[in-house]
Design an enzyme around this catalytic site. Structure first.
Site, PDB file in Angstrom:
ATOM      1  N   LYS A 182       0.848  -1.192   0.000  1.00  0.00           N
ATOM      2  CA  LYS A 182       0.000   0.000   0.000  1.00  0.00           C
ATOM      3  C   LYS A 182       0.882   1.239   0.000  1.00  0.00           C
ATOM      4  CE  LYS A 182      -1.586   2.712   2.872  1.00  0.00           C
ATOM      5  NZ  LYS A 182      -1.333   3.890   2.000  1.00  0.00           N
ATOM      6  N   GLU A 385       9.998  17.048  14.438  1.00  0.00           N
ATOM      7  CA  GLU A 385      10.488  16.760  13.091  1.00  0.00           C
ATOM      8  C   GLU A 385       9.790  17.738  12.145  1.00  0.00           C
ATOM      9  OE1 GLU A 385       9.027  13.131  11.216  1.00  0.00           O
ATOM     10  OE2 GLU A 385      11.027  12.752  10.439  1.00  0.00           O
TER      11      GLU A 385
HETATM   12  P1  NAD Z   1       2.372   8.742   7.465  1.00  0.00           P
HETATM   13  O1  NAD Z   1       2.625   7.939   8.677  1.00  0.00           O
HETATM   14  O2  NAD Z   1       1.319   9.768   7.485  1.00  0.00           O
HETATM   15  O3  NAD Z   1       2.054   7.782   6.205  1.00  0.00           O
HETATM   16  C1  NAD Z   1       2.845   6.661   5.929  1.00  0.00           C
HETATM   17  C2  NAD Z   1       1.968   5.581   5.319  1.00  0.00           C
HETATM   18  O4  NAD Z   1       1.004   5.142   6.280  1.00  0.00           O
HETATM   19  C3  NAD Z   1       1.166   6.046   4.108  1.00  0.00           C
HETATM   20  O5  NAD Z   1       1.126   5.013   3.149  1.00  0.00           O
HETATM   21  C4  NAD Z   1      -0.213   6.289   4.698  1.00  0.00           C
HETATM   22  O6  NAD Z   1      -1.252   6.211   3.740  1.00  0.00           O
HETATM   23  C5  NAD Z   1      -0.285   5.152   5.699  1.00  0.00           C
HETATM   24  N1  NAD Z   1      -1.284   5.323   6.756  1.00  0.00           N
HETATM   25  C6  NAD Z   1      -1.816   6.466   7.236  1.00  0.00           C
HETATM   26  N2  NAD Z   1      -2.682   6.186   8.235  1.00  0.00           N
HETATM   27  C7  NAD Z   1      -2.683   4.843   8.401  1.00  0.00           C
HETATM   28  C8  NAD Z   1      -3.345   3.956   9.298  1.00  0.00           C
HETATM   29  N3  NAD Z   1      -4.206   4.391  10.214  1.00  0.00           N
HETATM   30  N4  NAD Z   1      -3.090   2.632   9.203  1.00  0.00           N
HETATM   31  C9  NAD Z   1      -2.206   2.162   8.293  1.00  0.00           C
HETATM   32  N5  NAD Z   1      -1.556   2.959   7.408  1.00  0.00           N
HETATM   33  C10 NAD Z   1      -1.792   4.289   7.466  1.00  0.00           C
HETATM   34  O7  NAD Z   1       3.785   9.336   7.086  1.00  0.00           O
HETATM   35  P2  NAD Z   1       4.107  10.662   6.296  1.00  0.00           P
HETATM   36  O8  NAD Z   1       3.958  11.798   7.234  1.00  0.00           O
HETATM   37  O9  NAD Z   1       3.398  10.712   5.032  1.00  0.00           O
HETATM   38  O10 NAD Z   1       5.651  10.360   6.009  1.00  0.00           O
HETATM   39  C11 NAD Z   1       6.646  11.012   6.618  1.00  0.00           C
HETATM   40  C12 NAD Z   1       7.066  10.326   7.897  1.00  0.00           C
HETATM   41  O11 NAD Z   1       7.685   9.082   7.586  1.00  0.00           O
HETATM   42  C13 NAD Z   1       8.121  11.128   8.625  1.00  0.00           C
HETATM   43  O12 NAD Z   1       7.881  11.090   9.994  1.00  0.00           O
HETATM   44  C14 NAD Z   1       9.404  10.407   8.286  1.00  0.00           C
HETATM   45  O13 NAD Z   1      10.445  10.616   9.199  1.00  0.00           O
HETATM   46  C15 NAD Z   1       8.948   8.993   8.239  1.00  0.00           C
HETATM   47  N6  NAD Z   1       9.883   8.174   7.460  1.00  0.00           N
HETATM   48  C16 NAD Z   1      10.643   7.248   8.113  1.00  0.00           C
HETATM   49  C17 NAD Z   1      11.581   6.503   7.419  1.00  0.00           C
HETATM   50  C18 NAD Z   1      12.452   5.491   8.111  1.00  0.00           C
HETATM   51  O14 NAD Z   1      12.986   4.613   7.441  1.00  0.00           O
HETATM   52  N7  NAD Z   1      12.640   5.584   9.411  1.00  0.00           N
HETATM   53  C19 NAD Z   1      11.731   6.702   6.043  1.00  0.00           C
HETATM   54  C20 NAD Z   1      10.936   7.658   5.417  1.00  0.00           C
HETATM   55  C21 NAD Z   1      10.000   8.383   6.136  1.00  0.00           C
END
Ligand code: NAD
Length: 490
Positions: A182, A385
């Site tokens: 997803k 962040e």
């Molecule tokens: P997010 O958590 O909002 O979304 C990430 C994914 O989760 C998306 O596909 C989203 O559709 C999905 N999602 C949202 N709600 C959900 C739920 N209730 N259940 C299951 N899936 C759900 O993240 P974002 O804000 O779009 O991305 C940025 C964040 O990701 C930042 O905090 C960044 O630091 C982190 N990140 C971490 C890494 C790592 O390897 N540690 C790498 C890249 C990004």
């Protein structure tokens, strides 16, 4: 974007559709994908709802049984063909990533290059040992054999969508699992439909990979279904916590790779121009939308004024614009939401006493590289962040103080130290609580063969990638064999 004869991608296939081994109409409707630099519609893909995910789970369960039995050589050949297709269509695919994510061309190319490596690593996994022979009593063969979990759910974010999907999809498939991917709804092509297109063309059996663009609804069905045996999640700490809670309730395996506020320490003996270059790269690369971004730049007080001048000079000359049509260092942020959050953190911190040294403003989604000095505990830029192009400068006097500030965070992803004294850096680094440490480098580093992982709110203390692939995506099943059953005292 339109499909031409020599192109790999055919947008007509995914218009209104999901990938379930074939291109299938989505029950959840259509998801419109816009290019952040222009607002232009790039794609209208199928949006998965709960019914779509449920039906994909059932198809995947059936397909996984066959996939686990495919000979290693055949599986390796599919992955190698996928790598070759990525290479053959390198420029076409890199530009999709550029346009969909708003990243610069070099970052789009890096994503394709890493995906090629990840497919090659999946191919190589087919020829590695599948377990261990264990000591046991005479006449008994005792071994542990790697077995796949079954169906694995992969949930990935928008920022580096192809790599962050592939780093789980590659090893999960290689270990014999079926995968339900997803991608983030803002980047479904780079985060999923490219992978579907390539693996379909490479001959992956239908049903082994499903790509289900969608948001929280689709993601939570994956997490809540007892039929999905593992979740590999990359995203924010807030959502990661929900994902891990659901996985805990269902006793399913989970990896969560989350946010960060990584410290970059600039010690008083550092070459200031090189240090400023590292800080600019760590804070501004991909507009700061990187989990490992140098979110706090800790500068020794005696060099702080001169270092700030160097960094401000760099920030001032970095061009910002459309990376698909101009030579720029920074492209747009992914969305208005992300831009407004960045702006609020920066200006709330200024109101609380931080000094704006550069940037602090935007045009549409294009945010100027920003430098804040005098950042202190209690300010949003110190703790949160940003996920935007903001270098937050914090000063320290002694090494003990530097360690205390570096560890003054709920996160623990990456850390960097710039100095002429490697011994001092190693002593300092030992005391910083992060999953990754880079001496004489900034914090943004990843090679697909390294174990990648954070501590505290950056993850659950585990790793993904490289040496951890088998451990994450399979289970060791213990088996004993005797030539005949022996009687027991009962
Ligand atoms: P997010 O958590 O909002 O979304 C990430 C994914 O989760 C998306 O596909 C989203 O559709 C999905 N999602 C949202 N709600 C959900 C739920 N209730 N259940 C299951 N899936 C759900 O993240 P974002 O804000 O779009 O991305 C940025 C964040 O990701 C930042 O905090 C960044 O630091 C982190 N990140 C971490 C890494 C790592 O390897 N540690 C790498 C890249 C990004």
């Amino acid at each position: 974007m339109s499909s031409k004869n020599n192109q790999l991608l055919n947008p007509a296939l995914w218009t209104g559709n999901l990938f379930t081994g074939q291109w299938t109409a989505a029950k959840g409707g259509t998801l419109v994908v816009r290019e952040p630099a222009t607002g232009e519609v790039l794609a209208e893909v199928g949006q998965a709802n709960a019914a779509d995910v449920d039906s994909a789970i059932n198809t995947a369960i059936a397909a996984q049984r066959g996939w686990a039995k495919v000979a290693p050589r055949e599986r390796a050949a599919i992955f190698r063909r996928a790598a070759a297709l990525l290479q053959e269509h390198f420029d076409e695919l890199a530009m999709w990533v550029v346009r969909e994510t708003g990243g610069i061309v070099a970052k789009g190319q890096l994503e394709i290059g890493e995906a090629i490596e990840l497919f090659n690593m999946a191919a190589a996994m087919q020829h590695e040992n599948q377990g261990i022979v264990l000591p046991s009593q005479a006449g008994r063969l005792s071994y542990a054999k790697r077995v796949p979990h079954g169906v694995v759910g992969v949930i990935s974010p928008f920022n580096v969508p192809l790599v962050l999907s592939m780093r789980a999809v590659g090893p999960a498939l290689a270990a014999g699992n079926a995968v339900l991917l997803k991608p983030d709804p803002q980047t479904p092509v780079s985060g999923g439909l490219i992978i579907a297109s390539v693996l379909q063309a490479a001959g992956l059996p239908a049903g082994v990979l499903h790509v289900l663009p969608g948001g929280a609804e689709a993601g939570s069905v994956l997490c809540e279904s007892p039929l999905v045996k593992m979740i590999a999640f990359t995203g924010s700490t807030a959502v990661g916590r929900m994902v891990a809670e659901a996985a805990g309730r269902h006793l399913k395996k989970v990896t969560v790779e989350l946010g960060g506020k990584s410290p970059l320490l600039i010690l008083d003996d550092a070459d200031l121009d090189v240090a400023a270059s590292n800080a600019a790269w760590g804070a501004f690369l991909h507009q700061g939308q990187i989990c490992m971004a140098s979110g706090r730049i800790l500068v020794q007080e005696s060099i702080a004024a001169e270092f700030t001048r160097c960094l401000v000079a760099k920030a001032a000359q970095l061009p910002v614009g459309n990376p698909a049509t101009e030579q720029v260092a920074l492209g747009p942020l992914i969305s208005e939401r992300q831009r407004d959050r960045t702006h609020a953190i920066i200006h709330d911190s200024i109101a609380a006493g931080a000094k704006l040294e550069a940037g602090g403003s935007y045009d549409r989604l294009f945010y100027q590289p920003t430098v804040l000095s005098n950042v202190k505990p209690g300010m949003r830029a110190y703790h949160e962040e940003v996920f935007g192009p903001c270098a937050s400068l914090i000063t320290f006097k002694t090494d003990d103080e530097a360690v205390a500030i570096a560890n003054d965070t709920e996160y623990g992803l990456s850390a960097g130290i710039i100095t002429a004294d490697v011994g001092r850096a190693m002593r300092l680094g030992e005391r910083i609580d992060s999953g990754m440490l880079h001496i004489n480098d900034q914090t943004v580093n990843d090679e697909c063969c390294n174990p990648f992982g954070g501590r505290g709110c950056s993850g659950n203390g585990g790793n993904v990638g490289g040496p951890t692939n088998w451990e994450n995506f399979s289970q060791l099943r213990w088996v004993t064999v005797q030539s005949a059953a022996h009687p027991y005292p009962f």
